[in-house]
Design an enzyme around this catalytic site. Structure first.
Site, PDB file in Angstrom:
ATOM      1  N   ASP A  72       0.754  -1.189  -0.043  1.00 26.89           N
ATOM      2  CA  ASP A  72      -0.105  -0.033  -0.100  1.00 26.89           C
ATOM      3  C   ASP A  72       0.868   1.431   0.169  1.00 26.89           C
ATOM      4  O   ASP A  72       1.735   1.399   1.062  1.00 26.89           O
ATOM      5  CB  ASP A  72      -0.840   0.020   1.418  1.00 26.89           C
ATOM      6  N   VAL A  73       0.653   2.040  -1.084  1.00 32.20           N
ATOM      7  CA  VAL A  73       1.875   3.218  -1.205  1.00 32.20           C
ATOM      8  C   VAL A  73       1.457   4.144   0.081  1.00 32.20           C
ATOM      9  O   VAL A  73       2.435   4.981   0.296  1.00 32.20           O
ATOM     10  CB  VAL A  73       1.720   3.911  -2.625  1.00 32.20           C
ATOM     11  N   ASN A 129       2.158   6.013 -10.405  1.00 29.56           N
ATOM     12  CA  ASN A 129       0.960   5.911 -10.897  1.00 29.56           C
ATOM     13  C   ASN A 129      -0.245   5.946  -9.916  1.00 29.56           C
ATOM     14  O   ASN A 129      -1.265   6.463 -10.354  1.00 29.56           O
ATOM     15  CB  ASN A 129       0.830   4.952 -12.013  1.00 29.56           C
ATOM     16  N   TYR A 132      -9.084  15.679  -5.062  1.00 33.75           N
ATOM     17  CA  TYR A 132      -8.130  14.953  -6.056  1.00 33.75           C
ATOM     18  C   TYR A 132      -7.479  16.286  -6.908  1.00 33.75           C
ATOM     19  O   TYR A 132      -6.303  16.148  -7.091  1.00 33.75           O
ATOM     20  CB  TYR A 132      -9.333  14.304  -7.047  1.00 33.75           C
ATOM     21  N   LYS A 191      -3.311  16.638  -7.245  1.00 39.69           N
ATOM     22  CA  LYS A 191      -2.548  16.934  -8.571  1.00 39.69           C
ATOM     23  C   LYS A 191      -1.877  18.228  -8.767  1.00 39.69           C
ATOM     24  O   LYS A 191      -0.913  17.958  -9.571  1.00 39.69           O
ATOM     25  CB  LYS A 191      -3.596  16.367  -9.634  1.00 39.69           C
TER      26      LYS A 191
END
Length: 261
Positions: free
Chosen positions: A71-72, A98, A166, A170
């Site tokens: 799990d990143v 990613n 989100y 980003k």
């Protein structure tokens, strides 16, 4: 003298996070087809195995593809992931950073704090944990250097309605890319970002049905085949470390991005 990695060399080790579906899966398959040895990371082994089953190269030579569950969002699991890569391969030449998640669409006052934290933990913190570990490995390995490609988004430039978590992550990814690209110069570490708009995956199926627009209307949006994203990532990965694509935007031609709003 320290030698720089040559992307055309025979042995090239890549890590793709979020490789069990969507863009990550497409890029892992494309890198395998291009001759890379690929470490596939995700949270579910069954999805990683599904990606491997779709790769003729992995089926023909299982040593070319290596799934690792982690799990990143957990820095300890990320450290263990990179330790396993270093122990098994001795180096890493490419990270496609990613892995990411969407949150439920909501105005800022209606977005749950837990949803905000989840987006930041995966999309931003997780990306940093992976970049941090990759940077360290690429800095100390011989030959020194490597390439890191961060998956940004069209939302790194312009938001959709009800996408504050989100979009924020980003936008932050762009700053992280630029800072890491600057810091990587001294160590032959090339860091770039690909911003993707409306690639056809399971996660974007709703775009073909109708998406909320800035003017309040709901309209179907054009999508592009995800293979075009994979081709772009492979082309970035093939460059020698003396060249870098700092930012690339790949989008469906007909999507409402230029002039959005």
């Amino acid at each position: 003298m320290t030698r720089s990695f040559d992307a055309s060399s025979a042995e090239r080790i890549a890590l793709v996070t979020g490789a069990g579906s969507g863009i990550g899966r497409a890029c892992a398959l494309a890198l395998l087809a291009d001759g890379w040895t690929v470490v596939l990371n995700g949270r579910r082994l069954d999805r990683l195995q599904s990606t491997l089953a779709a790769s003729p190269e992995a089926q023909a030579d299982p040593d070319r593809a290596y799934p690792i569950v982690a799990d990143v969002a957990d820095p300890a699991q990320v450290a263990a992931l990179f330790a396993e890569i270093e122990q098994r391969f001795g180096r890493l030449d490419l990270l496609f950073n990613n892995a990411g998640i969407f949150t439920v669409g909501a105005t800022p006052d209606q977005l749950a704090v837990d949803a905000w934290r989840s987006a930041v933990d995966v999309n931003l913190n997780g990306a940093f944990y992976c970049l941090r570990e990759a940077f360290g490995l690429m800095r100390r390995q011989q030959p020194q250097g490597g390439r890191i490609i961060n998956n940004g988004s069209i939302s790194a430039h312009a938001p959709r309605p009800n996408s504050i978590a989100y979009t924020t992550t980003k936008h932050a990814m762009t700053g992280m890319t630029k800072a890491a690209a600057l810091d990587g110069r001294a160590f032959s570490i090339a860091v770039g970002q690909i911003d993707i708009g409306n690639a056809a995956t399971d996660m974007t199926a709703g775009m073909a049905q109708g998406m909320l627009q800035a003017d309040g209307s709901v309209r179907a949006e054009a999508r592009m085949d995800v293979s075009h994203v994979a081709d772009a990532v492979v082309n970035m990965a093939r460059l020698p470390l003396s060249a870098n694509v700092l930012n690339m935007t790949v989008l469906a031609t007909g999507m409402p991005f230029v002039g959005r709003g």
